[in-house]
Each structure stands twice: as structure tokens, then as C-alpha cells.
Design a protein around this motif. Structure first.
Motif, short mmCIF file in Angstrom:
data_model
loop_
_atom_site.label_atom_id
_atom_site.label_comp_id
_atom_site.label_asym_id
_atom_site.label_seq_id
_atom_site.Cartn_x
_atom_site.Cartn_y
_atom_site.Cartn_z
N ASP A 126 -7.75 73.69 15.50
CA ASP A 126 -8.90 72.78 15.57
C ASP A 126 -9.62 73.09 16.88
OD1 ASP A 126 -10.75 70.79 15.58
OD2 ASP A 126 -9.33 69.14 15.30
N THR A 127 -10.62 73.93 16.79
CA THR A 127 -11.38 74.40 17.95
C THR A 127 -12.67 73.62 18.17
OG1 THR A 127 -12.44 76.05 16.56
CG2 THR A 127 -10.48 76.76 17.77
N ALA A 128 -12.93 72.63 17.32
CA ALA A 128 -14.25 71.99 17.30
C ALA A 128 -14.64 71.38 18.64
CB ALA A 128 -14.29 70.92 16.21
N ARG A 140 -19.37 64.35 18.18
CA ARG A 140 -18.29 65.12 17.56
C ARG A 140 -18.37 65.09 16.04
NH1 ARG A 140 -13.24 64.75 15.32
NH2 ARG A 140 -11.77 66.42 15.91
N GLU A 141 -18.64 63.93 15.47
CA GLU A 141 -18.66 63.85 14.01
C GLU A 141 -19.79 64.67 13.41
OE1 GLU A 141 -20.56 59.97 15.60
OE2 GLU A 141 -18.84 61.25 16.08
N THR A 142 -20.78 65.00 14.23
CA THR A 142 -21.90 65.83 13.75
C THR A 142 -21.60 67.31 13.90
OG1 THR A 142 -23.46 64.08 14.34
CG2 THR A 142 -24.37 66.28 13.98
N TYR A 143 -21.03 67.71 15.05
CA TYR A 143 -20.78 69.14 15.24
C TYR A 143 -19.50 69.64 14.58
CZ TYR A 143 -17.77 68.03 19.38
OH TYR A 143 -16.80 67.57 20.23
N GLY A 163 -19.81 79.06 14.23
CA GLY A 163 -19.99 79.80 15.47
C GLY A 163 -21.22 79.41 16.26
N ALA A 164 -21.59 80.29 17.20
CA ALA A 164 -22.69 79.99 18.11
C ALA A 164 -23.99 79.76 17.36
CB ALA A 164 -22.85 81.13 19.11
N LEU A 165 -24.30 80.60 16.39
CA LEU A 165 -25.56 80.44 15.67
C LEU A 165 -25.64 79.09 14.97
CD1 LEU A 165 -28.26 81.46 14.65
CD2 LEU A 165 -27.05 82.64 12.80
N GLY A 166 -24.58 78.73 14.25
CA GLY A 166 -24.60 77.47 13.53
C GLY A 166 -24.71 76.28 14.46
N LEU A 167 -23.97 76.31 15.57
CA LEU A 167 -23.97 75.18 16.49
C LEU A 167 -25.28 75.08 17.27
CD1 LEU A 167 -20.28 75.49 17.63
CD2 LEU A 167 -21.29 73.49 16.51
N TRP A 173 -8.12 70.35 5.08
CA TRP A 173 -8.06 69.63 6.35
C TRP A 173 -9.07 70.17 7.36
CZ3 TRP A 173 -4.39 73.05 4.52
CH2 TRP A 173 -4.26 74.24 5.22
N GLY A 174 -9.78 71.22 7.00
CA GLY A 174 -10.64 71.91 7.96
C GLY A 174 -12.05 71.37 8.05
N TYR A 175 -12.98 72.26 8.45
CA TYR A 175 -14.36 71.86 8.73
C TYR A 175 -15.19 71.91 7.45
CZ TYR A 175 -12.72 72.94 13.45
OH TYR A 175 -12.01 72.99 14.61
N ILE A 176 -15.01 70.90 6.64
CA ILE A 176 -15.72 70.84 5.36
C ILE A 176 -16.65 69.63 5.39
CG2 ILE A 176 -15.46 70.58 2.87
CD1 ILE A 176 -12.74 71.96 3.12
N LEU A 177 -17.91 69.85 5.06
CA LEU A 177 -18.88 68.77 5.06
C LEU A 177 -18.49 67.68 4.06
CD1 LEU A 177 -22.16 70.88 5.17
CD2 LEU A 177 -21.44 69.26 6.93
N ALA A 178 -18.73 66.44 4.44
CA ALA A 178 -18.47 65.33 3.52
C ALA A 178 -19.29 65.52 2.25
CB ALA A 178 -18.83 64.00 4.20
N GLY A 179 -18.64 65.35 1.12
CA GLY A 179 -19.33 65.50 -0.15
C GLY A 179 -19.40 66.93 -0.65
#
Length: 219
Positions: A18-20, A41-44, A51-55, A190-196
Motif C-alpha cells: 500500500d504505497t498510496a 487520501r480518499e481521492t488520491y 503513477g506520477a501522470l495519473g496523480l 483489496w487494492g486501488y479500485i475505484l468505487a463502483g
């Protein structure tokens, strides 16, 4: 052990680690530097594995085109490198998962779109990665996920045919790459998956709610 599966490959961010929070801290550092509002945090968090581009796209939004992107990226990466393992941690169950694979002599490795240099800087902070037999980063070869080349190369490095490999990841590009490589694929829910997000549309072979559930697809 399932005769079909004789090796396992993993995505890194959002799957093993979990690197978020460290990635989010790098984003907010850059935003503060340009007097822009920080991102919660809940947004990023769901964007962390982009990665950098997405963030930076998330943080700067429509104003991104008004800045020198390469400069922003350099500032982001410099801060991240200096603070790469401040808040990053293994997901619960990952240590036991990797230990079990080691005990059963099941070779495993990591295929990530994170730059290889950053990945090699990060992994030594966690003793659980000591027996990782292959590390492929986003810039290791000519192609990156969702292209199958990184997974195919990693399978060669762990001496496992791709058809006997399980690939675990938390993004559509992970599953697409694994499927194209003819590996069996697992969505790390359990990972970085958007709600829905409709993960079922990714056409993975399996869906795992926890890291330890991955073992049930091997044994």
C-alpha cells in the motif's frame, strides 16, 4: 497444489504494497509548492497505481497544461524518492502469502509499471521480498502493461511457462496483460479500485478479497 499453477507473479502498488500515502504525499508536496489545494487520501488512493501522470493529472486537473509537466514530474519523483517508505506498508496477509509460497517452493516475482529504479529502491525496506526471483519495472523492457511482454519476460526469469503462471493485480491493465500472456489472472480486490468499478468486466479468471485467498487458486 493445482497442477496448472507452478509460479506466481504480482503487481506491486495496490497489490503487495500500500504505497498510496507516500505517493499522495509527493503529490501534495508539489501542489503546495504551486499554491494549489491538496488532495485528500480518499481521492488520491484509487489513482495511486497510475503513477506520477495519473496523480499529477488528478491534482492539477485542467490547469496541468499551463505547467511544464516534465518539471512537475521531476519534482514529484524527487520528493517520492526521498520519502519512498515513510508510510508504505504490506497489505495484511501479504507476508504470510509470500512466506507460504517460499515454504512450498513456488517461485514468484513482481511485474509493475513503477520504474525499475524506484522499485529496486523500495523493495529492500521489506524483508519479505528477499526471495523475489524476478523484478520487471515499467521501463525494464520496450513495452509495459497492458502489453504482455513484461509478464512473459518475468515467466522466463522464474522458469515457468506463462500458461502455468498466476498473475495478481488490482487494475484492468494487469488483467489484460496477464490474459494476453496466457497466464491465469486474479483481481486483487483489496487494492486501488475505484468505487463502483465493474471488475467482472475485466475478464479475470479469479477475484480475491484478501491476499491469502490467492493461495486457494494454487492449491
Amino acid at each position: 497444489m493445482n497442477n496448472k499453477i507452478s509460479g506466481v507473479l504480482f503487481d506491486l502498488d495496490g497489490t503487495l504494497l500500500d504505497t498510496a500515502n507516500d505517493l499522495g504525499a509527493a503529490l501534495n508536496y508539489v501542489l503546495r509548492k504551486y499554491n494549489l489545494a491538496e488532495v485528500a487520501r480518499e481521492t488520491y488512493r484509487p489513482i495511486a497505481s497510475d503513477g506520477a501522470l495519473g496523480l499529477l493529472t488528478l491534482g492539477f486537473a485542467d490547469t496541468l497544461k499551463a505547467y511544464d509537466y516534465e518539471q512537475l514530474r521531476a519534482e514529484f519523483l524527487a520528493y517520492y524518492q526521498e520519502n519512498i517508505a515513510v508510510h508504505t506498508c504490506l497489505y495484511p496477509g501479504v507476508a504470510q502469502l509470500l512466506l507460504t509460497l517460499d515454504e512450498q517452493n513456488i517461485p514468484w516475482g513482481i511485474v509493475t509499471n513503477k520504474p525499475e529504479g524506484l522499485t529496486r529502491q523500495l523493495l529492500p525496506h521489506y524483508a519479505e521480498f528477499e526471495k523475489c526471483l524476478s523484478l520487471v519495472g515499467g521501463d525494464t523492457f520496450a513495452n509495459r502493461k497492458p502489453h504482455p511482454e513484461p509478464i512473459l519476460k518475468a515467466c522466463e526469469e522464474i522458469s515457468i511457462p506463462s500458461e502455468q503462471c498466476l498473475y495478481v493485480g488490482d487494475a484492468l491493465r494487469d488483467i489484460a496483460a496477464g490474459n494476453s500472456a496466457k497466464a491465469s489472472t486474479v483481481v486483487a480486490k483489496w487494492g486501488y479500485i475505484l468505487a463502483g468499478e465493474d471488475c467482472k468486466s475485466w475478464q479475470a479468471d479469479y477475484h480475491a478479497e484478501t491476499p491469502l485467498e490467492v493461495l486457494s487458486f494454487i492449491r
